[in-house]
Design a protein around this motif. Structure first.
Motif, PDB file in Angstrom:
ATOM      1  N   ALA A   5       0.855  -1.187   0.179  1.00 30.08           N
ATOM      2  CA  ALA A   5       0.246   0.217   0.018  1.00 30.08           C
ATOM      3  C   ALA A   5       1.395   0.722   0.147  1.00 30.08           C
ATOM      4  CB  ALA A   5      -1.373  -0.348   0.951  1.00 30.08           C
ATOM      5  N   HIS A   6       1.878   0.762   0.660  1.00 29.84           N
ATOM      6  CA  HIS A   6       3.086   2.760   0.594  1.00 29.84           C
ATOM      7  C   HIS A   6       4.036   2.585  -0.355  1.00 29.84           C
ATOM      8  CE1 HIS A   6       6.170   5.533   2.806  1.00 29.84           C
ATOM      9  NE2 HIS A   6       6.620   4.229   2.181  1.00 29.84           N
ATOM     10  N   GLY A   7       3.872   1.128  -1.707  1.00 30.90           N
ATOM     11  CA  GLY A   7       4.244   1.738  -2.633  1.00 30.90           C
ATOM     12  C   GLY A   7       3.617   2.200  -3.918  1.00 30.90           C
ATOM     13  N   VAL A   8       2.344   1.943  -3.604  1.00 28.80           N
ATOM     14  CA  VAL A   8       0.819   2.456  -3.908  1.00 28.80           C
ATOM     15  C   VAL A   8       0.847   3.667  -4.231  1.00 28.80           C
ATOM     16  CG1 VAL A   8      -1.155   2.404  -4.658  1.00 28.80           C
ATOM     17  CG2 VAL A   8      -0.743   0.426  -4.606  1.00 28.80           C
ATOM     18  N   ARG A   9       0.591   4.226  -3.219  1.00 33.00           N
ATOM     19  CA  ARG A   9       0.952   5.596  -2.320  1.00 33.00           C
ATOM     20  C   ARG A   9       1.549   6.431  -2.960  1.00 33.00           C
ATOM     21  NH1 ARG A   9      -2.564   8.078   0.704  1.00 33.00           N
ATOM     22  NH2 ARG A   9      -5.035   6.951   1.424  1.00 33.00           N
ATOM     23  N   ALA A  10       3.157   6.144  -3.360  1.00 35.50           N
ATOM     24  CA  ALA A  10       4.278   6.197  -3.243  1.00 35.50           C
ATOM     25  C   ALA A  10       3.846   6.693  -5.195  1.00 35.50           C
ATOM     26  CB  ALA A  10       5.373   5.770  -3.214  1.00 35.50           C
ATOM     27  N   ALA A  11       3.732   5.233  -6.158  1.00 33.40           N
ATOM     28  CA  ALA A  11       3.792   5.333  -7.279  1.00 33.40           C
ATOM     29  C   ALA A  11       2.042   6.500  -7.203  1.00 33.40           C
ATOM     30  CB  ALA A  11       3.017   4.092  -7.695  1.00 33.40           C
ATOM     31  N   LEU A  12       1.157   6.718  -7.117  1.00 30.44           N
ATOM     32  CA  LEU A  12       0.248   7.908  -6.955  1.00 30.44           C
ATOM     33  C   LEU A  12       1.024   9.093  -6.695  1.00 30.44           C
ATOM     34  CD1 LEU A  12      -2.776   5.484  -5.381  1.00 30.44           C
ATOM     35  CD2 LEU A  12      -2.879   6.590  -7.547  1.00 30.44           C
ATOM     36  N   ALA A  13       1.765   9.001  -6.460  1.00 30.41           N
ATOM     37  CA  ALA A  13       2.645  11.009  -5.982  1.00 30.41           C
ATOM     38  C   ALA A  13       2.862  10.902  -7.428  1.00 30.41           C
ATOM     39  CB  ALA A  13       3.930  10.698  -4.973  1.00 30.41           C
ATOM     40  N   ARG A  14       3.231  10.321  -8.112  1.00 32.84           N
ATOM     41  CA  ARG A  14       3.773  10.522  -9.228  1.00 32.84           C
ATOM     42  C   ARG A  14       3.246  10.738 -10.698  1.00 32.84           C
ATOM     43  NH1 ARG A  14       7.225   6.667  -7.644  1.00 32.84           N
ATOM     44  NH2 ARG A  14       6.386   4.577  -8.526  1.00 32.84           N
ATOM     45  N   VAL A  15       1.636  10.423 -10.281  1.00 37.36           N
ATOM     46  CA  VAL A  15       0.536  10.735 -11.727  1.00 37.36           C
ATOM     47  C   VAL A  15       0.053  12.466 -11.091  1.00 37.36           C
ATOM     48  CG1 VAL A  15      -1.880  10.543 -11.848  1.00 37.36           C
ATOM     49  CG2 VAL A  15      -0.544   8.682 -11.417  1.00 37.36           C
ATOM     50  N   ILE A  16       0.525  13.257 -12.429  1.00 30.74           N
ATOM     51  CA  ILE A  16       0.028  14.709 -12.425  1.00 30.74           C
ATOM     52  C   ILE A  16      -1.378  14.808 -12.715  1.00 30.74           C
ATOM     53  CG2 ILE A  16       1.047  16.489 -13.169  1.00 30.74           C
ATOM     54  CD1 ILE A  16       2.833  15.338 -10.804  1.00 30.74           C
ATOM     55  N   ASP A  17      -1.986  15.445 -12.424  1.00 33.71           N
ATOM     56  CA  ASP A  17      -3.030  15.844 -13.089  1.00 33.71           C
ATOM     57  C   ASP A  17      -2.235  17.123 -14.280  1.00 33.71           C
ATOM     58  OD1 ASP A  17      -5.426  18.962 -13.310  1.00 33.71           O
ATOM     59  OD2 ASP A  17      -6.388  16.978 -12.006  1.00 33.71           O
ATOM     60  N   PRO A  18      -3.862  17.295 -15.130  1.00 31.31           N
ATOM     61  CA  PRO A  18      -3.197  16.735 -16.567  1.00 31.31           C
ATOM     62  C   PRO A  18      -3.448  18.776 -16.815  1.00 31.31           C
ATOM     63  CG  PRO A  18      -4.634  15.875 -16.987  1.00 31.31           C
ATOM     64  CD  PRO A  18      -4.604  15.545 -15.651  1.00 31.31           C
ATOM     65  N   GLU A  19      -3.929  19.127 -15.681  1.00 33.36           N
ATOM     66  CA  GLU A  19      -4.774  20.390 -16.212  1.00 33.36           C
ATOM     67  C   GLU A  19      -4.075  21.074 -14.912  1.00 33.36           C
ATOM     68  OE1 GLU A  19      -9.437  20.297 -17.220  1.00 33.36           O
ATOM     69  OE2 GLU A  19      -9.029  19.751 -15.740  1.00 33.36           O
ATOM     70  N   ILE A  20      -4.394  20.979 -13.584  1.00 30.95           N
ATOM     71  CA  ILE A  20      -3.010  21.503 -12.710  1.00 30.95           C
ATOM     72  C   ILE A  20      -1.359  21.599 -12.407  1.00 30.95           C
ATOM     73  CG2 ILE A  20      -3.595  21.927 -10.154  1.00 30.95           C
ATOM     74  CD1 ILE A  20      -6.013  20.925  -9.979  1.00 30.95           C
ATOM     75  N   ARG A  21      -1.249  20.497 -13.150  1.00 36.00           N
ATOM     76  CA  ARG A  21       0.444  20.577 -13.186  1.00 36.00           C
ATOM     77  C   ARG A  21       0.500  20.162 -11.360  1.00 36.00           C
ATOM     78  NH1 ARG A  21       2.266  20.843 -18.760  1.00 36.00           N
ATOM     79  NH2 ARG A  21       0.551  20.037 -20.166  1.00 36.00           N
ATOM     80  N   ILE A  58      -6.780  10.566 -16.523  1.00 38.64           N
ATOM     81  CA  ILE A  58      -6.010  10.459 -15.219  1.00 38.64           C
ATOM     82  C   ILE A  58      -6.311   9.228 -14.561  1.00 38.64           C
ATOM     83  CG2 ILE A  58      -6.597  10.645 -12.669  1.00 38.64           C
ATOM     84  CD1 ILE A  58      -7.368  13.528 -13.271  1.00 38.64           C
ATOM     85  N   GLU A  59      -7.027   8.168 -15.604  1.00 36.96           N
ATOM     86  CA  GLU A  59      -7.141   6.517 -14.973  1.00 36.96           C
ATOM     87  C   GLU A  59      -6.064   6.281 -15.245  1.00 36.96           C
ATOM     88  OE1 GLU A  59     -10.977   3.455 -15.946  1.00 36.96           O
ATOM     89  OE2 GLU A  59     -10.987   5.343 -15.888  1.00 36.96           O
ATOM     90  N   ARG A  60      -6.247   6.468 -16.957  1.00 34.05           N
ATOM     91  CA  ARG A  60      -4.978   5.596 -17.400  1.00 34.05           C
ATOM     92  C   ARG A  60      -3.526   5.699 -16.561  1.00 34.05           C
ATOM     93  NH1 ARG A  60      -3.296   9.239 -22.154  1.00 34.05           N
ATOM     94  NH2 ARG A  60      -2.097  10.257 -20.741  1.00 34.05           N
ATOM     95  N   ASP A  61      -2.960   6.898 -16.548  1.00 33.80           N
ATOM     96  CA  ASP A  61      -2.242   7.178 -16.070  1.00 33.80           C
ATOM     97  C   ASP A  61      -2.286   6.404 -14.501  1.00 33.80           C
ATOM     98  OD1 ASP A  61      -1.340   8.749 -17.707  1.00 33.80           O
ATOM     99  OD2 ASP A  61      -1.431  10.301 -17.077  1.00 33.80           O
TER     100      ASP A  61
END
Length: 383
Positions: A5-21, A58-61
């Motif tokens: 779960a910690h690794g998943v959260r770390a991975a999600l931190a690399r997902v950038i919102d394409p509008e807010i950046r 966002i879903e794809r990323d």
């Protein structure tokens, strides 16, 4: 498992919102995250609004990022929408303590450039759009305001118009997230016209001074650009209401004057620069567009004369008492015109084209200007 779960959260931190950046983890868009002993991960994502145009991206990323997290064997993704309270918290987080104000004050670290011309038809919008993209290519965070309310054309030049429909910004309560084209956050009055009412890209806007001033003001206060290195404004030609409003709203802006080599165009270009100086702005330089058409034998055909840009720079230097340089001399280019028609800037489509090289040189000059702190208020607060 906590480690997965910690690794998943770390991975999600690399997902950038394409509008807010910004990372979705910083925006309150990630809800519950869990994983079992078999590596089956469960993630809850909260979009900003119903019908969010960035939802598919966002879903794809998210799926791609989580799939790379250590120990993950599968993903159950739950996508919902923020509550009104969560959206309010998001806007407050983005705007900070300043709230709904113009962030581009003279104390801002953002370099603001208002691109103007004395007359229409000199290629001001084409130069502005390509310059913005060239700056983004150099790693700068760039915003672009199409302040030419009567003759807006930036969305088309940047490919934000498809089949006569202009891509619209996303509204999160009273905050507007601008579309991004070629790395440039862009806003234009053309994005707010309703195609269903026949208000497409060919619609005329007939507004007087107060309405124009309010529109430019709202672009600066309600649109969330984030922390920009450079903000460009494409002004309408001449010295009318919008130019005066920009001088009032952005007194620290630098002005770039676009002209053609033709003496008549250079003459009126000088007037626009003088007015900018009178409103407290600095005339940063002159761009000479349509400077000549290269011929197969190596000669140059000066369809619109020659020397107008240098003349305008010299006269503006005399009028303002400062050195106003000729920033670029951009030759006539069929590819530059075609790029504007097709929505693919020449600096992207053919960076070796002489026009793209000239614009790139100007971008280098701007990109190398430091965002200095000298003379700026830092507004320190006690810890």
């Amino acid at each position: 498992m906590a480690d997965v779960a910690h690794g998943v959260r770390a991975a999600l931190a690399r997902v950038i919102d394409p509008e807010i950046r910004r990372p979705i983890t910083d925006l309150g868009m990630v809800g519950e995250v869990s994983a079992d002993d078999a590596g089956r991960a469960s993630v809850a994502i909260k979009l900003t609004i119903v019908g969010c145009p960035a939802a598919d991206t966002i879903e794809r990323d998210v799926r791609e990022a989580v799939a790379l997290a250590p120990g993950v064997t599968s993903l159950e993704l739950d996508i919902s929408v923020m509550t009104p309270a969560e959206r309010a918290a998001l806007t407050e987080r983005l705007r900070g303590s300043r709230g709904r104000v113009n962030p581009f004050t003279p104390d801002s670290l953002t370099r603001v450039y208002a691109v103007t011309s004395g007359k229409g038809g000199v290629g001001k919008s084409t130069i502005t759009a390509n310059l913005a993209v060239a700056l983004a290519q150099r790693g700068l965070r760039v915003g672009l305001v199409d302040a030419d309310v009567y003759g807006f054309s930036i969305p088309g030049i940047l490919g934000l118009v498809r089949d006569g429909v202009t891509q619209q910004p996303t509204r999160v309560d009273d905050m507007i997230l601008p579309p991004v084209a070629y790395g440039v956050k862009t806003i234009s009055i053309g994005m707010f016209l309703d195609p269903a009412r026949g208000q497409g890209s060919s619609t005329a806007v007939a507004w007087r001074g107060p309405m124009l001033h309010r529109t430019i003001s709202q672009f600066l206060t309600d649109v969330y650009f984030g922390d920009l290195d450079v903000l460009l404004l494409d002004l309408p030609p001449g010295t009318g209401d919008v130019a005066i409003s920009v001088g009032q709203l952005l007194p620290g802006a630098d002005v770039i004057v676009v002209t053609t080599p033709q003496p008549a165009a250079a003459d009126v270009a000088v007037r626009s620069g003088v007015v900018a100086r009178q409103t407290g702005q600095n005339v940063f330089g002159v761009v000479e567009n349509m400077a000549g058409l290269p011929q197969p034998d190596g000669s140059v055909l000066d369809l619109f004369g020659s020397g107008g840009g240098a003349e305008a720079a010299e006269r503006l230097s005399e009028a303002t008492g400062t050195t106003v340089p000729l920033l670029a001399s951009v030759p006539l280019s069929v590819a530059l015109r075609e790029g504007g028609d097709d929505g693919v800037p020449i600096v992207v489509e053919d960076p070796s084209d002489p026009a793209a090289v000239a614009i790139g040189g100007m971008a280098d000059r701007i990109a190398n200007r430091p965002r200095g702190l000298a003379g700026r208020s830092l507004n320190p607060r006690p810890a």
